[in-house]
Write a protein that holds these residues in place. Structure first.
Motif, short mmCIF file in Angstrom:
data_model
loop_
_atom_site.label_atom_id
_atom_site.label_comp_id
_atom_site.label_asym_id
_atom_site.label_seq_id
_atom_site.Cartn_x
_atom_site.Cartn_y
_atom_site.Cartn_z
N ALA A 189 0.90 -1.16 -0.10
CA ALA A 189 -0.04 -0.21 -0.06
C ALA A 189 0.89 1.33 0.11
CB ALA A 189 -0.86 -0.02 1.37
N ALA A 190 1.92 1.31 0.62
CA ALA A 190 2.80 2.44 0.65
C ALA A 190 3.65 2.49 -0.67
CB ALA A 190 3.95 2.20 1.75
N SER A 191 4.08 1.28 -1.48
CA SER A 191 4.89 1.44 -2.51
C SER A 191 4.02 2.18 -3.60
CB SER A 191 5.20 0.00 -2.73
OG SER A 191 5.56 0.04 -4.00
N GLN A 192 2.42 1.79 -3.55
CA GLN A 192 1.69 2.27 -4.42
C GLN A 192 1.49 3.72 -4.54
OE1 GLN A 192 -2.30 0.63 -3.91
NE2 GLN A 192 -1.74 -1.53 -4.54
N VAL A 193 1.71 4.29 -3.53
CA VAL A 193 1.95 5.92 -3.62
C VAL A 193 3.30 6.46 -3.61
CG1 VAL A 193 -0.27 6.12 -2.41
CG2 VAL A 193 1.51 6.37 -1.02
N GLY A 194 4.22 5.50 -3.82
CA GLY A 194 5.73 6.06 -4.03
C GLY A 194 6.16 6.07 -2.70
N ARG A 195 5.84 5.47 -1.66
CA ARG A 195 6.53 5.72 -0.53
C ARG A 195 7.03 4.15 0.13
NH1 ARG A 195 6.20 9.77 -2.07
NH2 ARG A 195 4.94 11.60 -1.38
N LEU A 196 7.78 4.20 1.00
CA LEU A 196 8.49 2.99 1.61
C LEU A 196 7.91 2.76 3.33
CD1 LEU A 196 10.54 0.62 1.57
CD2 LEU A 196 11.96 2.12 2.56
N PHE A 197 7.32 1.56 3.15
CA PHE A 197 7.24 1.21 4.68
C PHE A 197 8.20 0.40 5.00
CE2 PHE A 197 5.49 -1.36 8.45
CZ PHE A 197 5.28 -0.17 9.24
N PRO A 198 9.44 0.36 6.11
CA PRO A 198 10.70 -0.23 5.76
C PRO A 198 10.65 -1.52 6.64
CG PRO A 198 11.02 1.79 7.21
CD PRO A 198 9.46 1.75 6.83
N LEU A 199 9.79 -1.77 7.71
CA LEU A 199 10.00 -2.64 8.57
C LEU A 199 9.84 -4.09 7.50
CD1 LEU A 199 9.84 -3.78 11.33
CD2 LEU A 199 7.39 -4.12 11.14
N SER A 200 10.79 -4.86 7.56
CA SER A 200 10.81 -6.16 6.62
C SER A 200 11.22 -7.41 7.40
CB SER A 200 11.60 -5.72 5.70
OG SER A 200 11.84 -7.02 4.45
N LEU A 201 10.71 -8.64 7.37
CA LEU A 201 11.21 -9.59 8.03
C LEU A 201 10.87 -10.72 7.21
CD1 LEU A 201 8.87 -10.21 10.90
CD2 LEU A 201 9.36 -8.16 10.63
N ARG B 167 8.89 -0.26 16.72
CA ARG B 167 8.58 1.06 17.55
C ARG B 167 8.95 2.33 17.05
NH1 ARG B 167 8.16 1.06 22.88
NH2 ARG B 167 9.28 -0.74 23.30
N GLU B 168 10.00 2.45 16.19
CA GLU B 168 10.47 3.81 15.57
C GLU B 168 9.53 4.10 14.52
OE1 GLU B 168 14.78 3.11 16.96
OE2 GLU B 168 13.11 1.97 17.02
N GLN B 169 8.56 3.21 13.85
CA GLN B 169 7.60 3.34 12.66
C GLN B 169 6.39 3.83 13.38
OE1 GLN B 169 9.72 3.00 10.40
NE2 GLN B 169 11.06 1.77 11.56
N VAL B 170 6.00 4.12 14.49
CA VAL B 170 4.79 4.25 15.02
C VAL B 170 4.38 5.73 15.28
CG1 VAL B 170 3.11 3.84 16.93
CG2 VAL B 170 4.56 2.05 16.04
N LEU B 171 3.44 6.41 14.72
CA LEU B 171 3.19 7.71 15.08
C LEU B 171 1.98 7.78 16.13
CD1 LEU B 171 3.14 9.27 11.46
CD2 LEU B 171 5.08 9.52 13.37
#
Ligand code: FAD
Ligand code: ZN
Length: 462
Positions: A119-131, A159-163
């Motif tokens: 969903a982030a990638s569809q708008v040209g953004r990155l959600f970096p959490l990856s496992l 934790r660092e990804q949360v607003l």
């Protein structure tokens, strides 16, 4: 236990009972824990979660929140009593909103991590959490375990990804904290309590999350190094020269590499088998790895690495990552293993691995240390495979003593016995032993304040 009211709250399609196959909900991913439950609830809204907890609070019914059930510490499955109700978030899987200009999105807790990345990638953004579990694990589970993964070096843990968070408390009240702010100093930062709480303080139902610019020009390389301390020196040098562009730095020991080559089809070590350690690293420099190549040549000249191969295509990049992700799978072919997810300060990784390996071979000659992990974060998966000629049960019987031996070495280096997988039921005793009495007592007081009847995932963490 009267379950009819709970069934009514979620409606006909919102629960599974004893006549259904519940094995996927009561068995831990690796099969290490099996529990029992009379009821799996599948709420579809925050209001339903709230009504469930309100009822369970009043009736003193224990609740086990469950995400993708990929956790590795037994935290997401009920105990054997048959008295605990499972609340699976899997139907709460909507992306509620995406704000490309604010670099944020709001997702429900049951959203699968890979879908959120898409969903982030569809708008040209990155959600970096990856496992490696990203096709099954849910963002609610990721936040509840404060998951790490392969991009922590650059972006930090979950934790660092949360607003902001939306959380249902044990009594059913709802914290509507889905703010999408970078700056917010209004009192205690309550959301932090629920991140990493493993479902013991409330149920996370949605999160507003930070997005980043999409990464371009990824460079990926597999390197051979002479020792773990040398890998740490190389990491420091590359961080100095590449800065933020360095996004992953994973260590693989030669025995781990050898197991992958031997057991996993379609994976091959492109370097010689000779060197004792390998590093898989990735940069995002916008130039398809040209800068990485130059830096690696410099590092070779400085004697920091002995060999290197750069991925020349996406297929080659995937092939290198397959090696890293296949280590656990490869270990299964070698009989039983005892696994320790630990962290030490980055600079101490080499010395820790040496000291812990010596302690293991003194204690259990013939046992094989399979160490790998996220060196950039000081996180070592210090796994030990059984001596080849032992029956598995004899080795598994050493679990507690082996863990204690490894955690004692961790403590000598001021590390943590629980780096990224959490405590669950697996490490409860370690928490009591290796966290100070003051910290444990404060955790107990927080738990009692938020969950006075101890209905939230009882028997986990504390
Ligand atoms: P679950 O396993 O369902 O739950 C984990 C805990 O969180 C439980 O205590 C549960 O009660 C609680 N919980 C779940 N959802 C909620 C909610 N909405 N509200 C409150 N509590 C909740 N972990 C890493 O950190 N880094 C890795 O690199 C990594 N690699 C992995 C690779 C594989 C192949 C596998 C199987 C696992 C890996 N893990 C890794 C572990 C696991 O994937 C993570 O811990 C993940 O964050 C768990 O998410 P989940 O949705 O499966 O949570
Ligand atoms: Zn890991």
């Amino acid at each position: 236990m009267n379950l009819e009211q709970l069934k009514r709250i979620v409606g006909e399609n919102g629960w599974l009972g004893e006549s259904d196959d519940l094995s996927a909900y009561v068995t831990e991913w690796r099969g290490s824990w099996h529990g029992a439950t009379p009821l799996v609830l599948l709420p579809a809204s925050t209001a339903e979660v709230s009504a469930i907890l309100k009822h369970c609070h009043a009736e003193r019914i224990a609740v086990v929140p469950q995400g993708g059930n990929t956790g590795l510490c037994g935290g997401a499955v009920p105990d054997e009593s048959g008295q605990q109700v499972v609340v699976s978030l899997r139907r709460m899987n909507r992306i509620r909103s995406v704000s490309p200009d604010n670099f944020s999105l709001v997702a429900e807790a049951g959203c699968i991590l890979a879908n959120l990345q898409a969903a982030a990638s569809q708008v040209g953004r990155l959600f970096p959490l990856s496992l490696a579990a990203e096709g099954s694990c849910q963002i609610g589970g990721n936040l509840s375990t404060n998951a790490g993964g392969v991009n922590v070096l650059r972006y930090g843990t979950a934790r660092e990804q949360v607003l902001g968070l939306e959380v249902v408390l044990a009594d059913g009240s709802v914290i509507d904290g889905l703010r999408e702010l970078r700056k917010d100093t209004a009192g205690y930062d309550l959301k932090q309590l629920f991140i990493g709480a493993e479902g013991t303080l409330g149920i996370i139902t949605a999160a507003s999350l930070r997005l980043f610019p999409e990464v371009t020009g990824v460079g990926t390389a597999l390197l051979a190094v002479d020792s773990a301390p040398q890998a740490v020196r190389l990491l420091a040098e590359l961080r100095r020269s590449l800065g933020d562009q360095l996004q992953a730095f994973e260590l693989i020991s030669a025995p781990a590499m050898e197991l992958v080559s031997r057991h996993i089809a379609d994976t091959r070590n492109p370097l010689d088998d000779g060197p004792p350690w390998f590093v898989l690293l990735e940069t995002a420099s916008g130039d398809d790895g040209a800068m990485l190549e130059q830096e690696l040549m410099r590092a070779t000249g400085a004697g920091l690495l002995s060999d290197a191969v750069l991925a020349k295509s996406e297929a080659e990049r995937q092939a290198l990552w397959r090696i890293r992700h296949a280590v656990s799978e490869a270990q299964k072919h070698e009989g039983a293993s005892l696994k320790h997810d630990v962290s030490v300060p980055v600079g101490a990784i080499g010395d820790f691995i040496d000291a812990a390996s010596r302690a293991v071979s003194n204690y259990c000659p013939g046992a094989r240390v399979i160490a790998f992990g996220h060196v950039g974060d000081g996180n070592v998966h210090f796994n030990v495979s059984q001596p080849p000629d032992w029956p598995a049960e004899r080795f598994i019987a050493l679990r507690a003593d082996m863990a204690d031996l490894v955690y004692r070495e961790v403590a000598k280096f001021a590390g943590s016995f629980s780096a990224e997988h959490g405590v669950g039921v697996l490490k409860r005793e370690a928490l009591l032993r290796y966290r100070s009495p003051v910290e444990v007592e404060l955790m107990r007081r927080l738990k009692a304040a938020l969950d006075p009847h101890n209905i939230m995932n009882p028997g986990k963490v504390l």
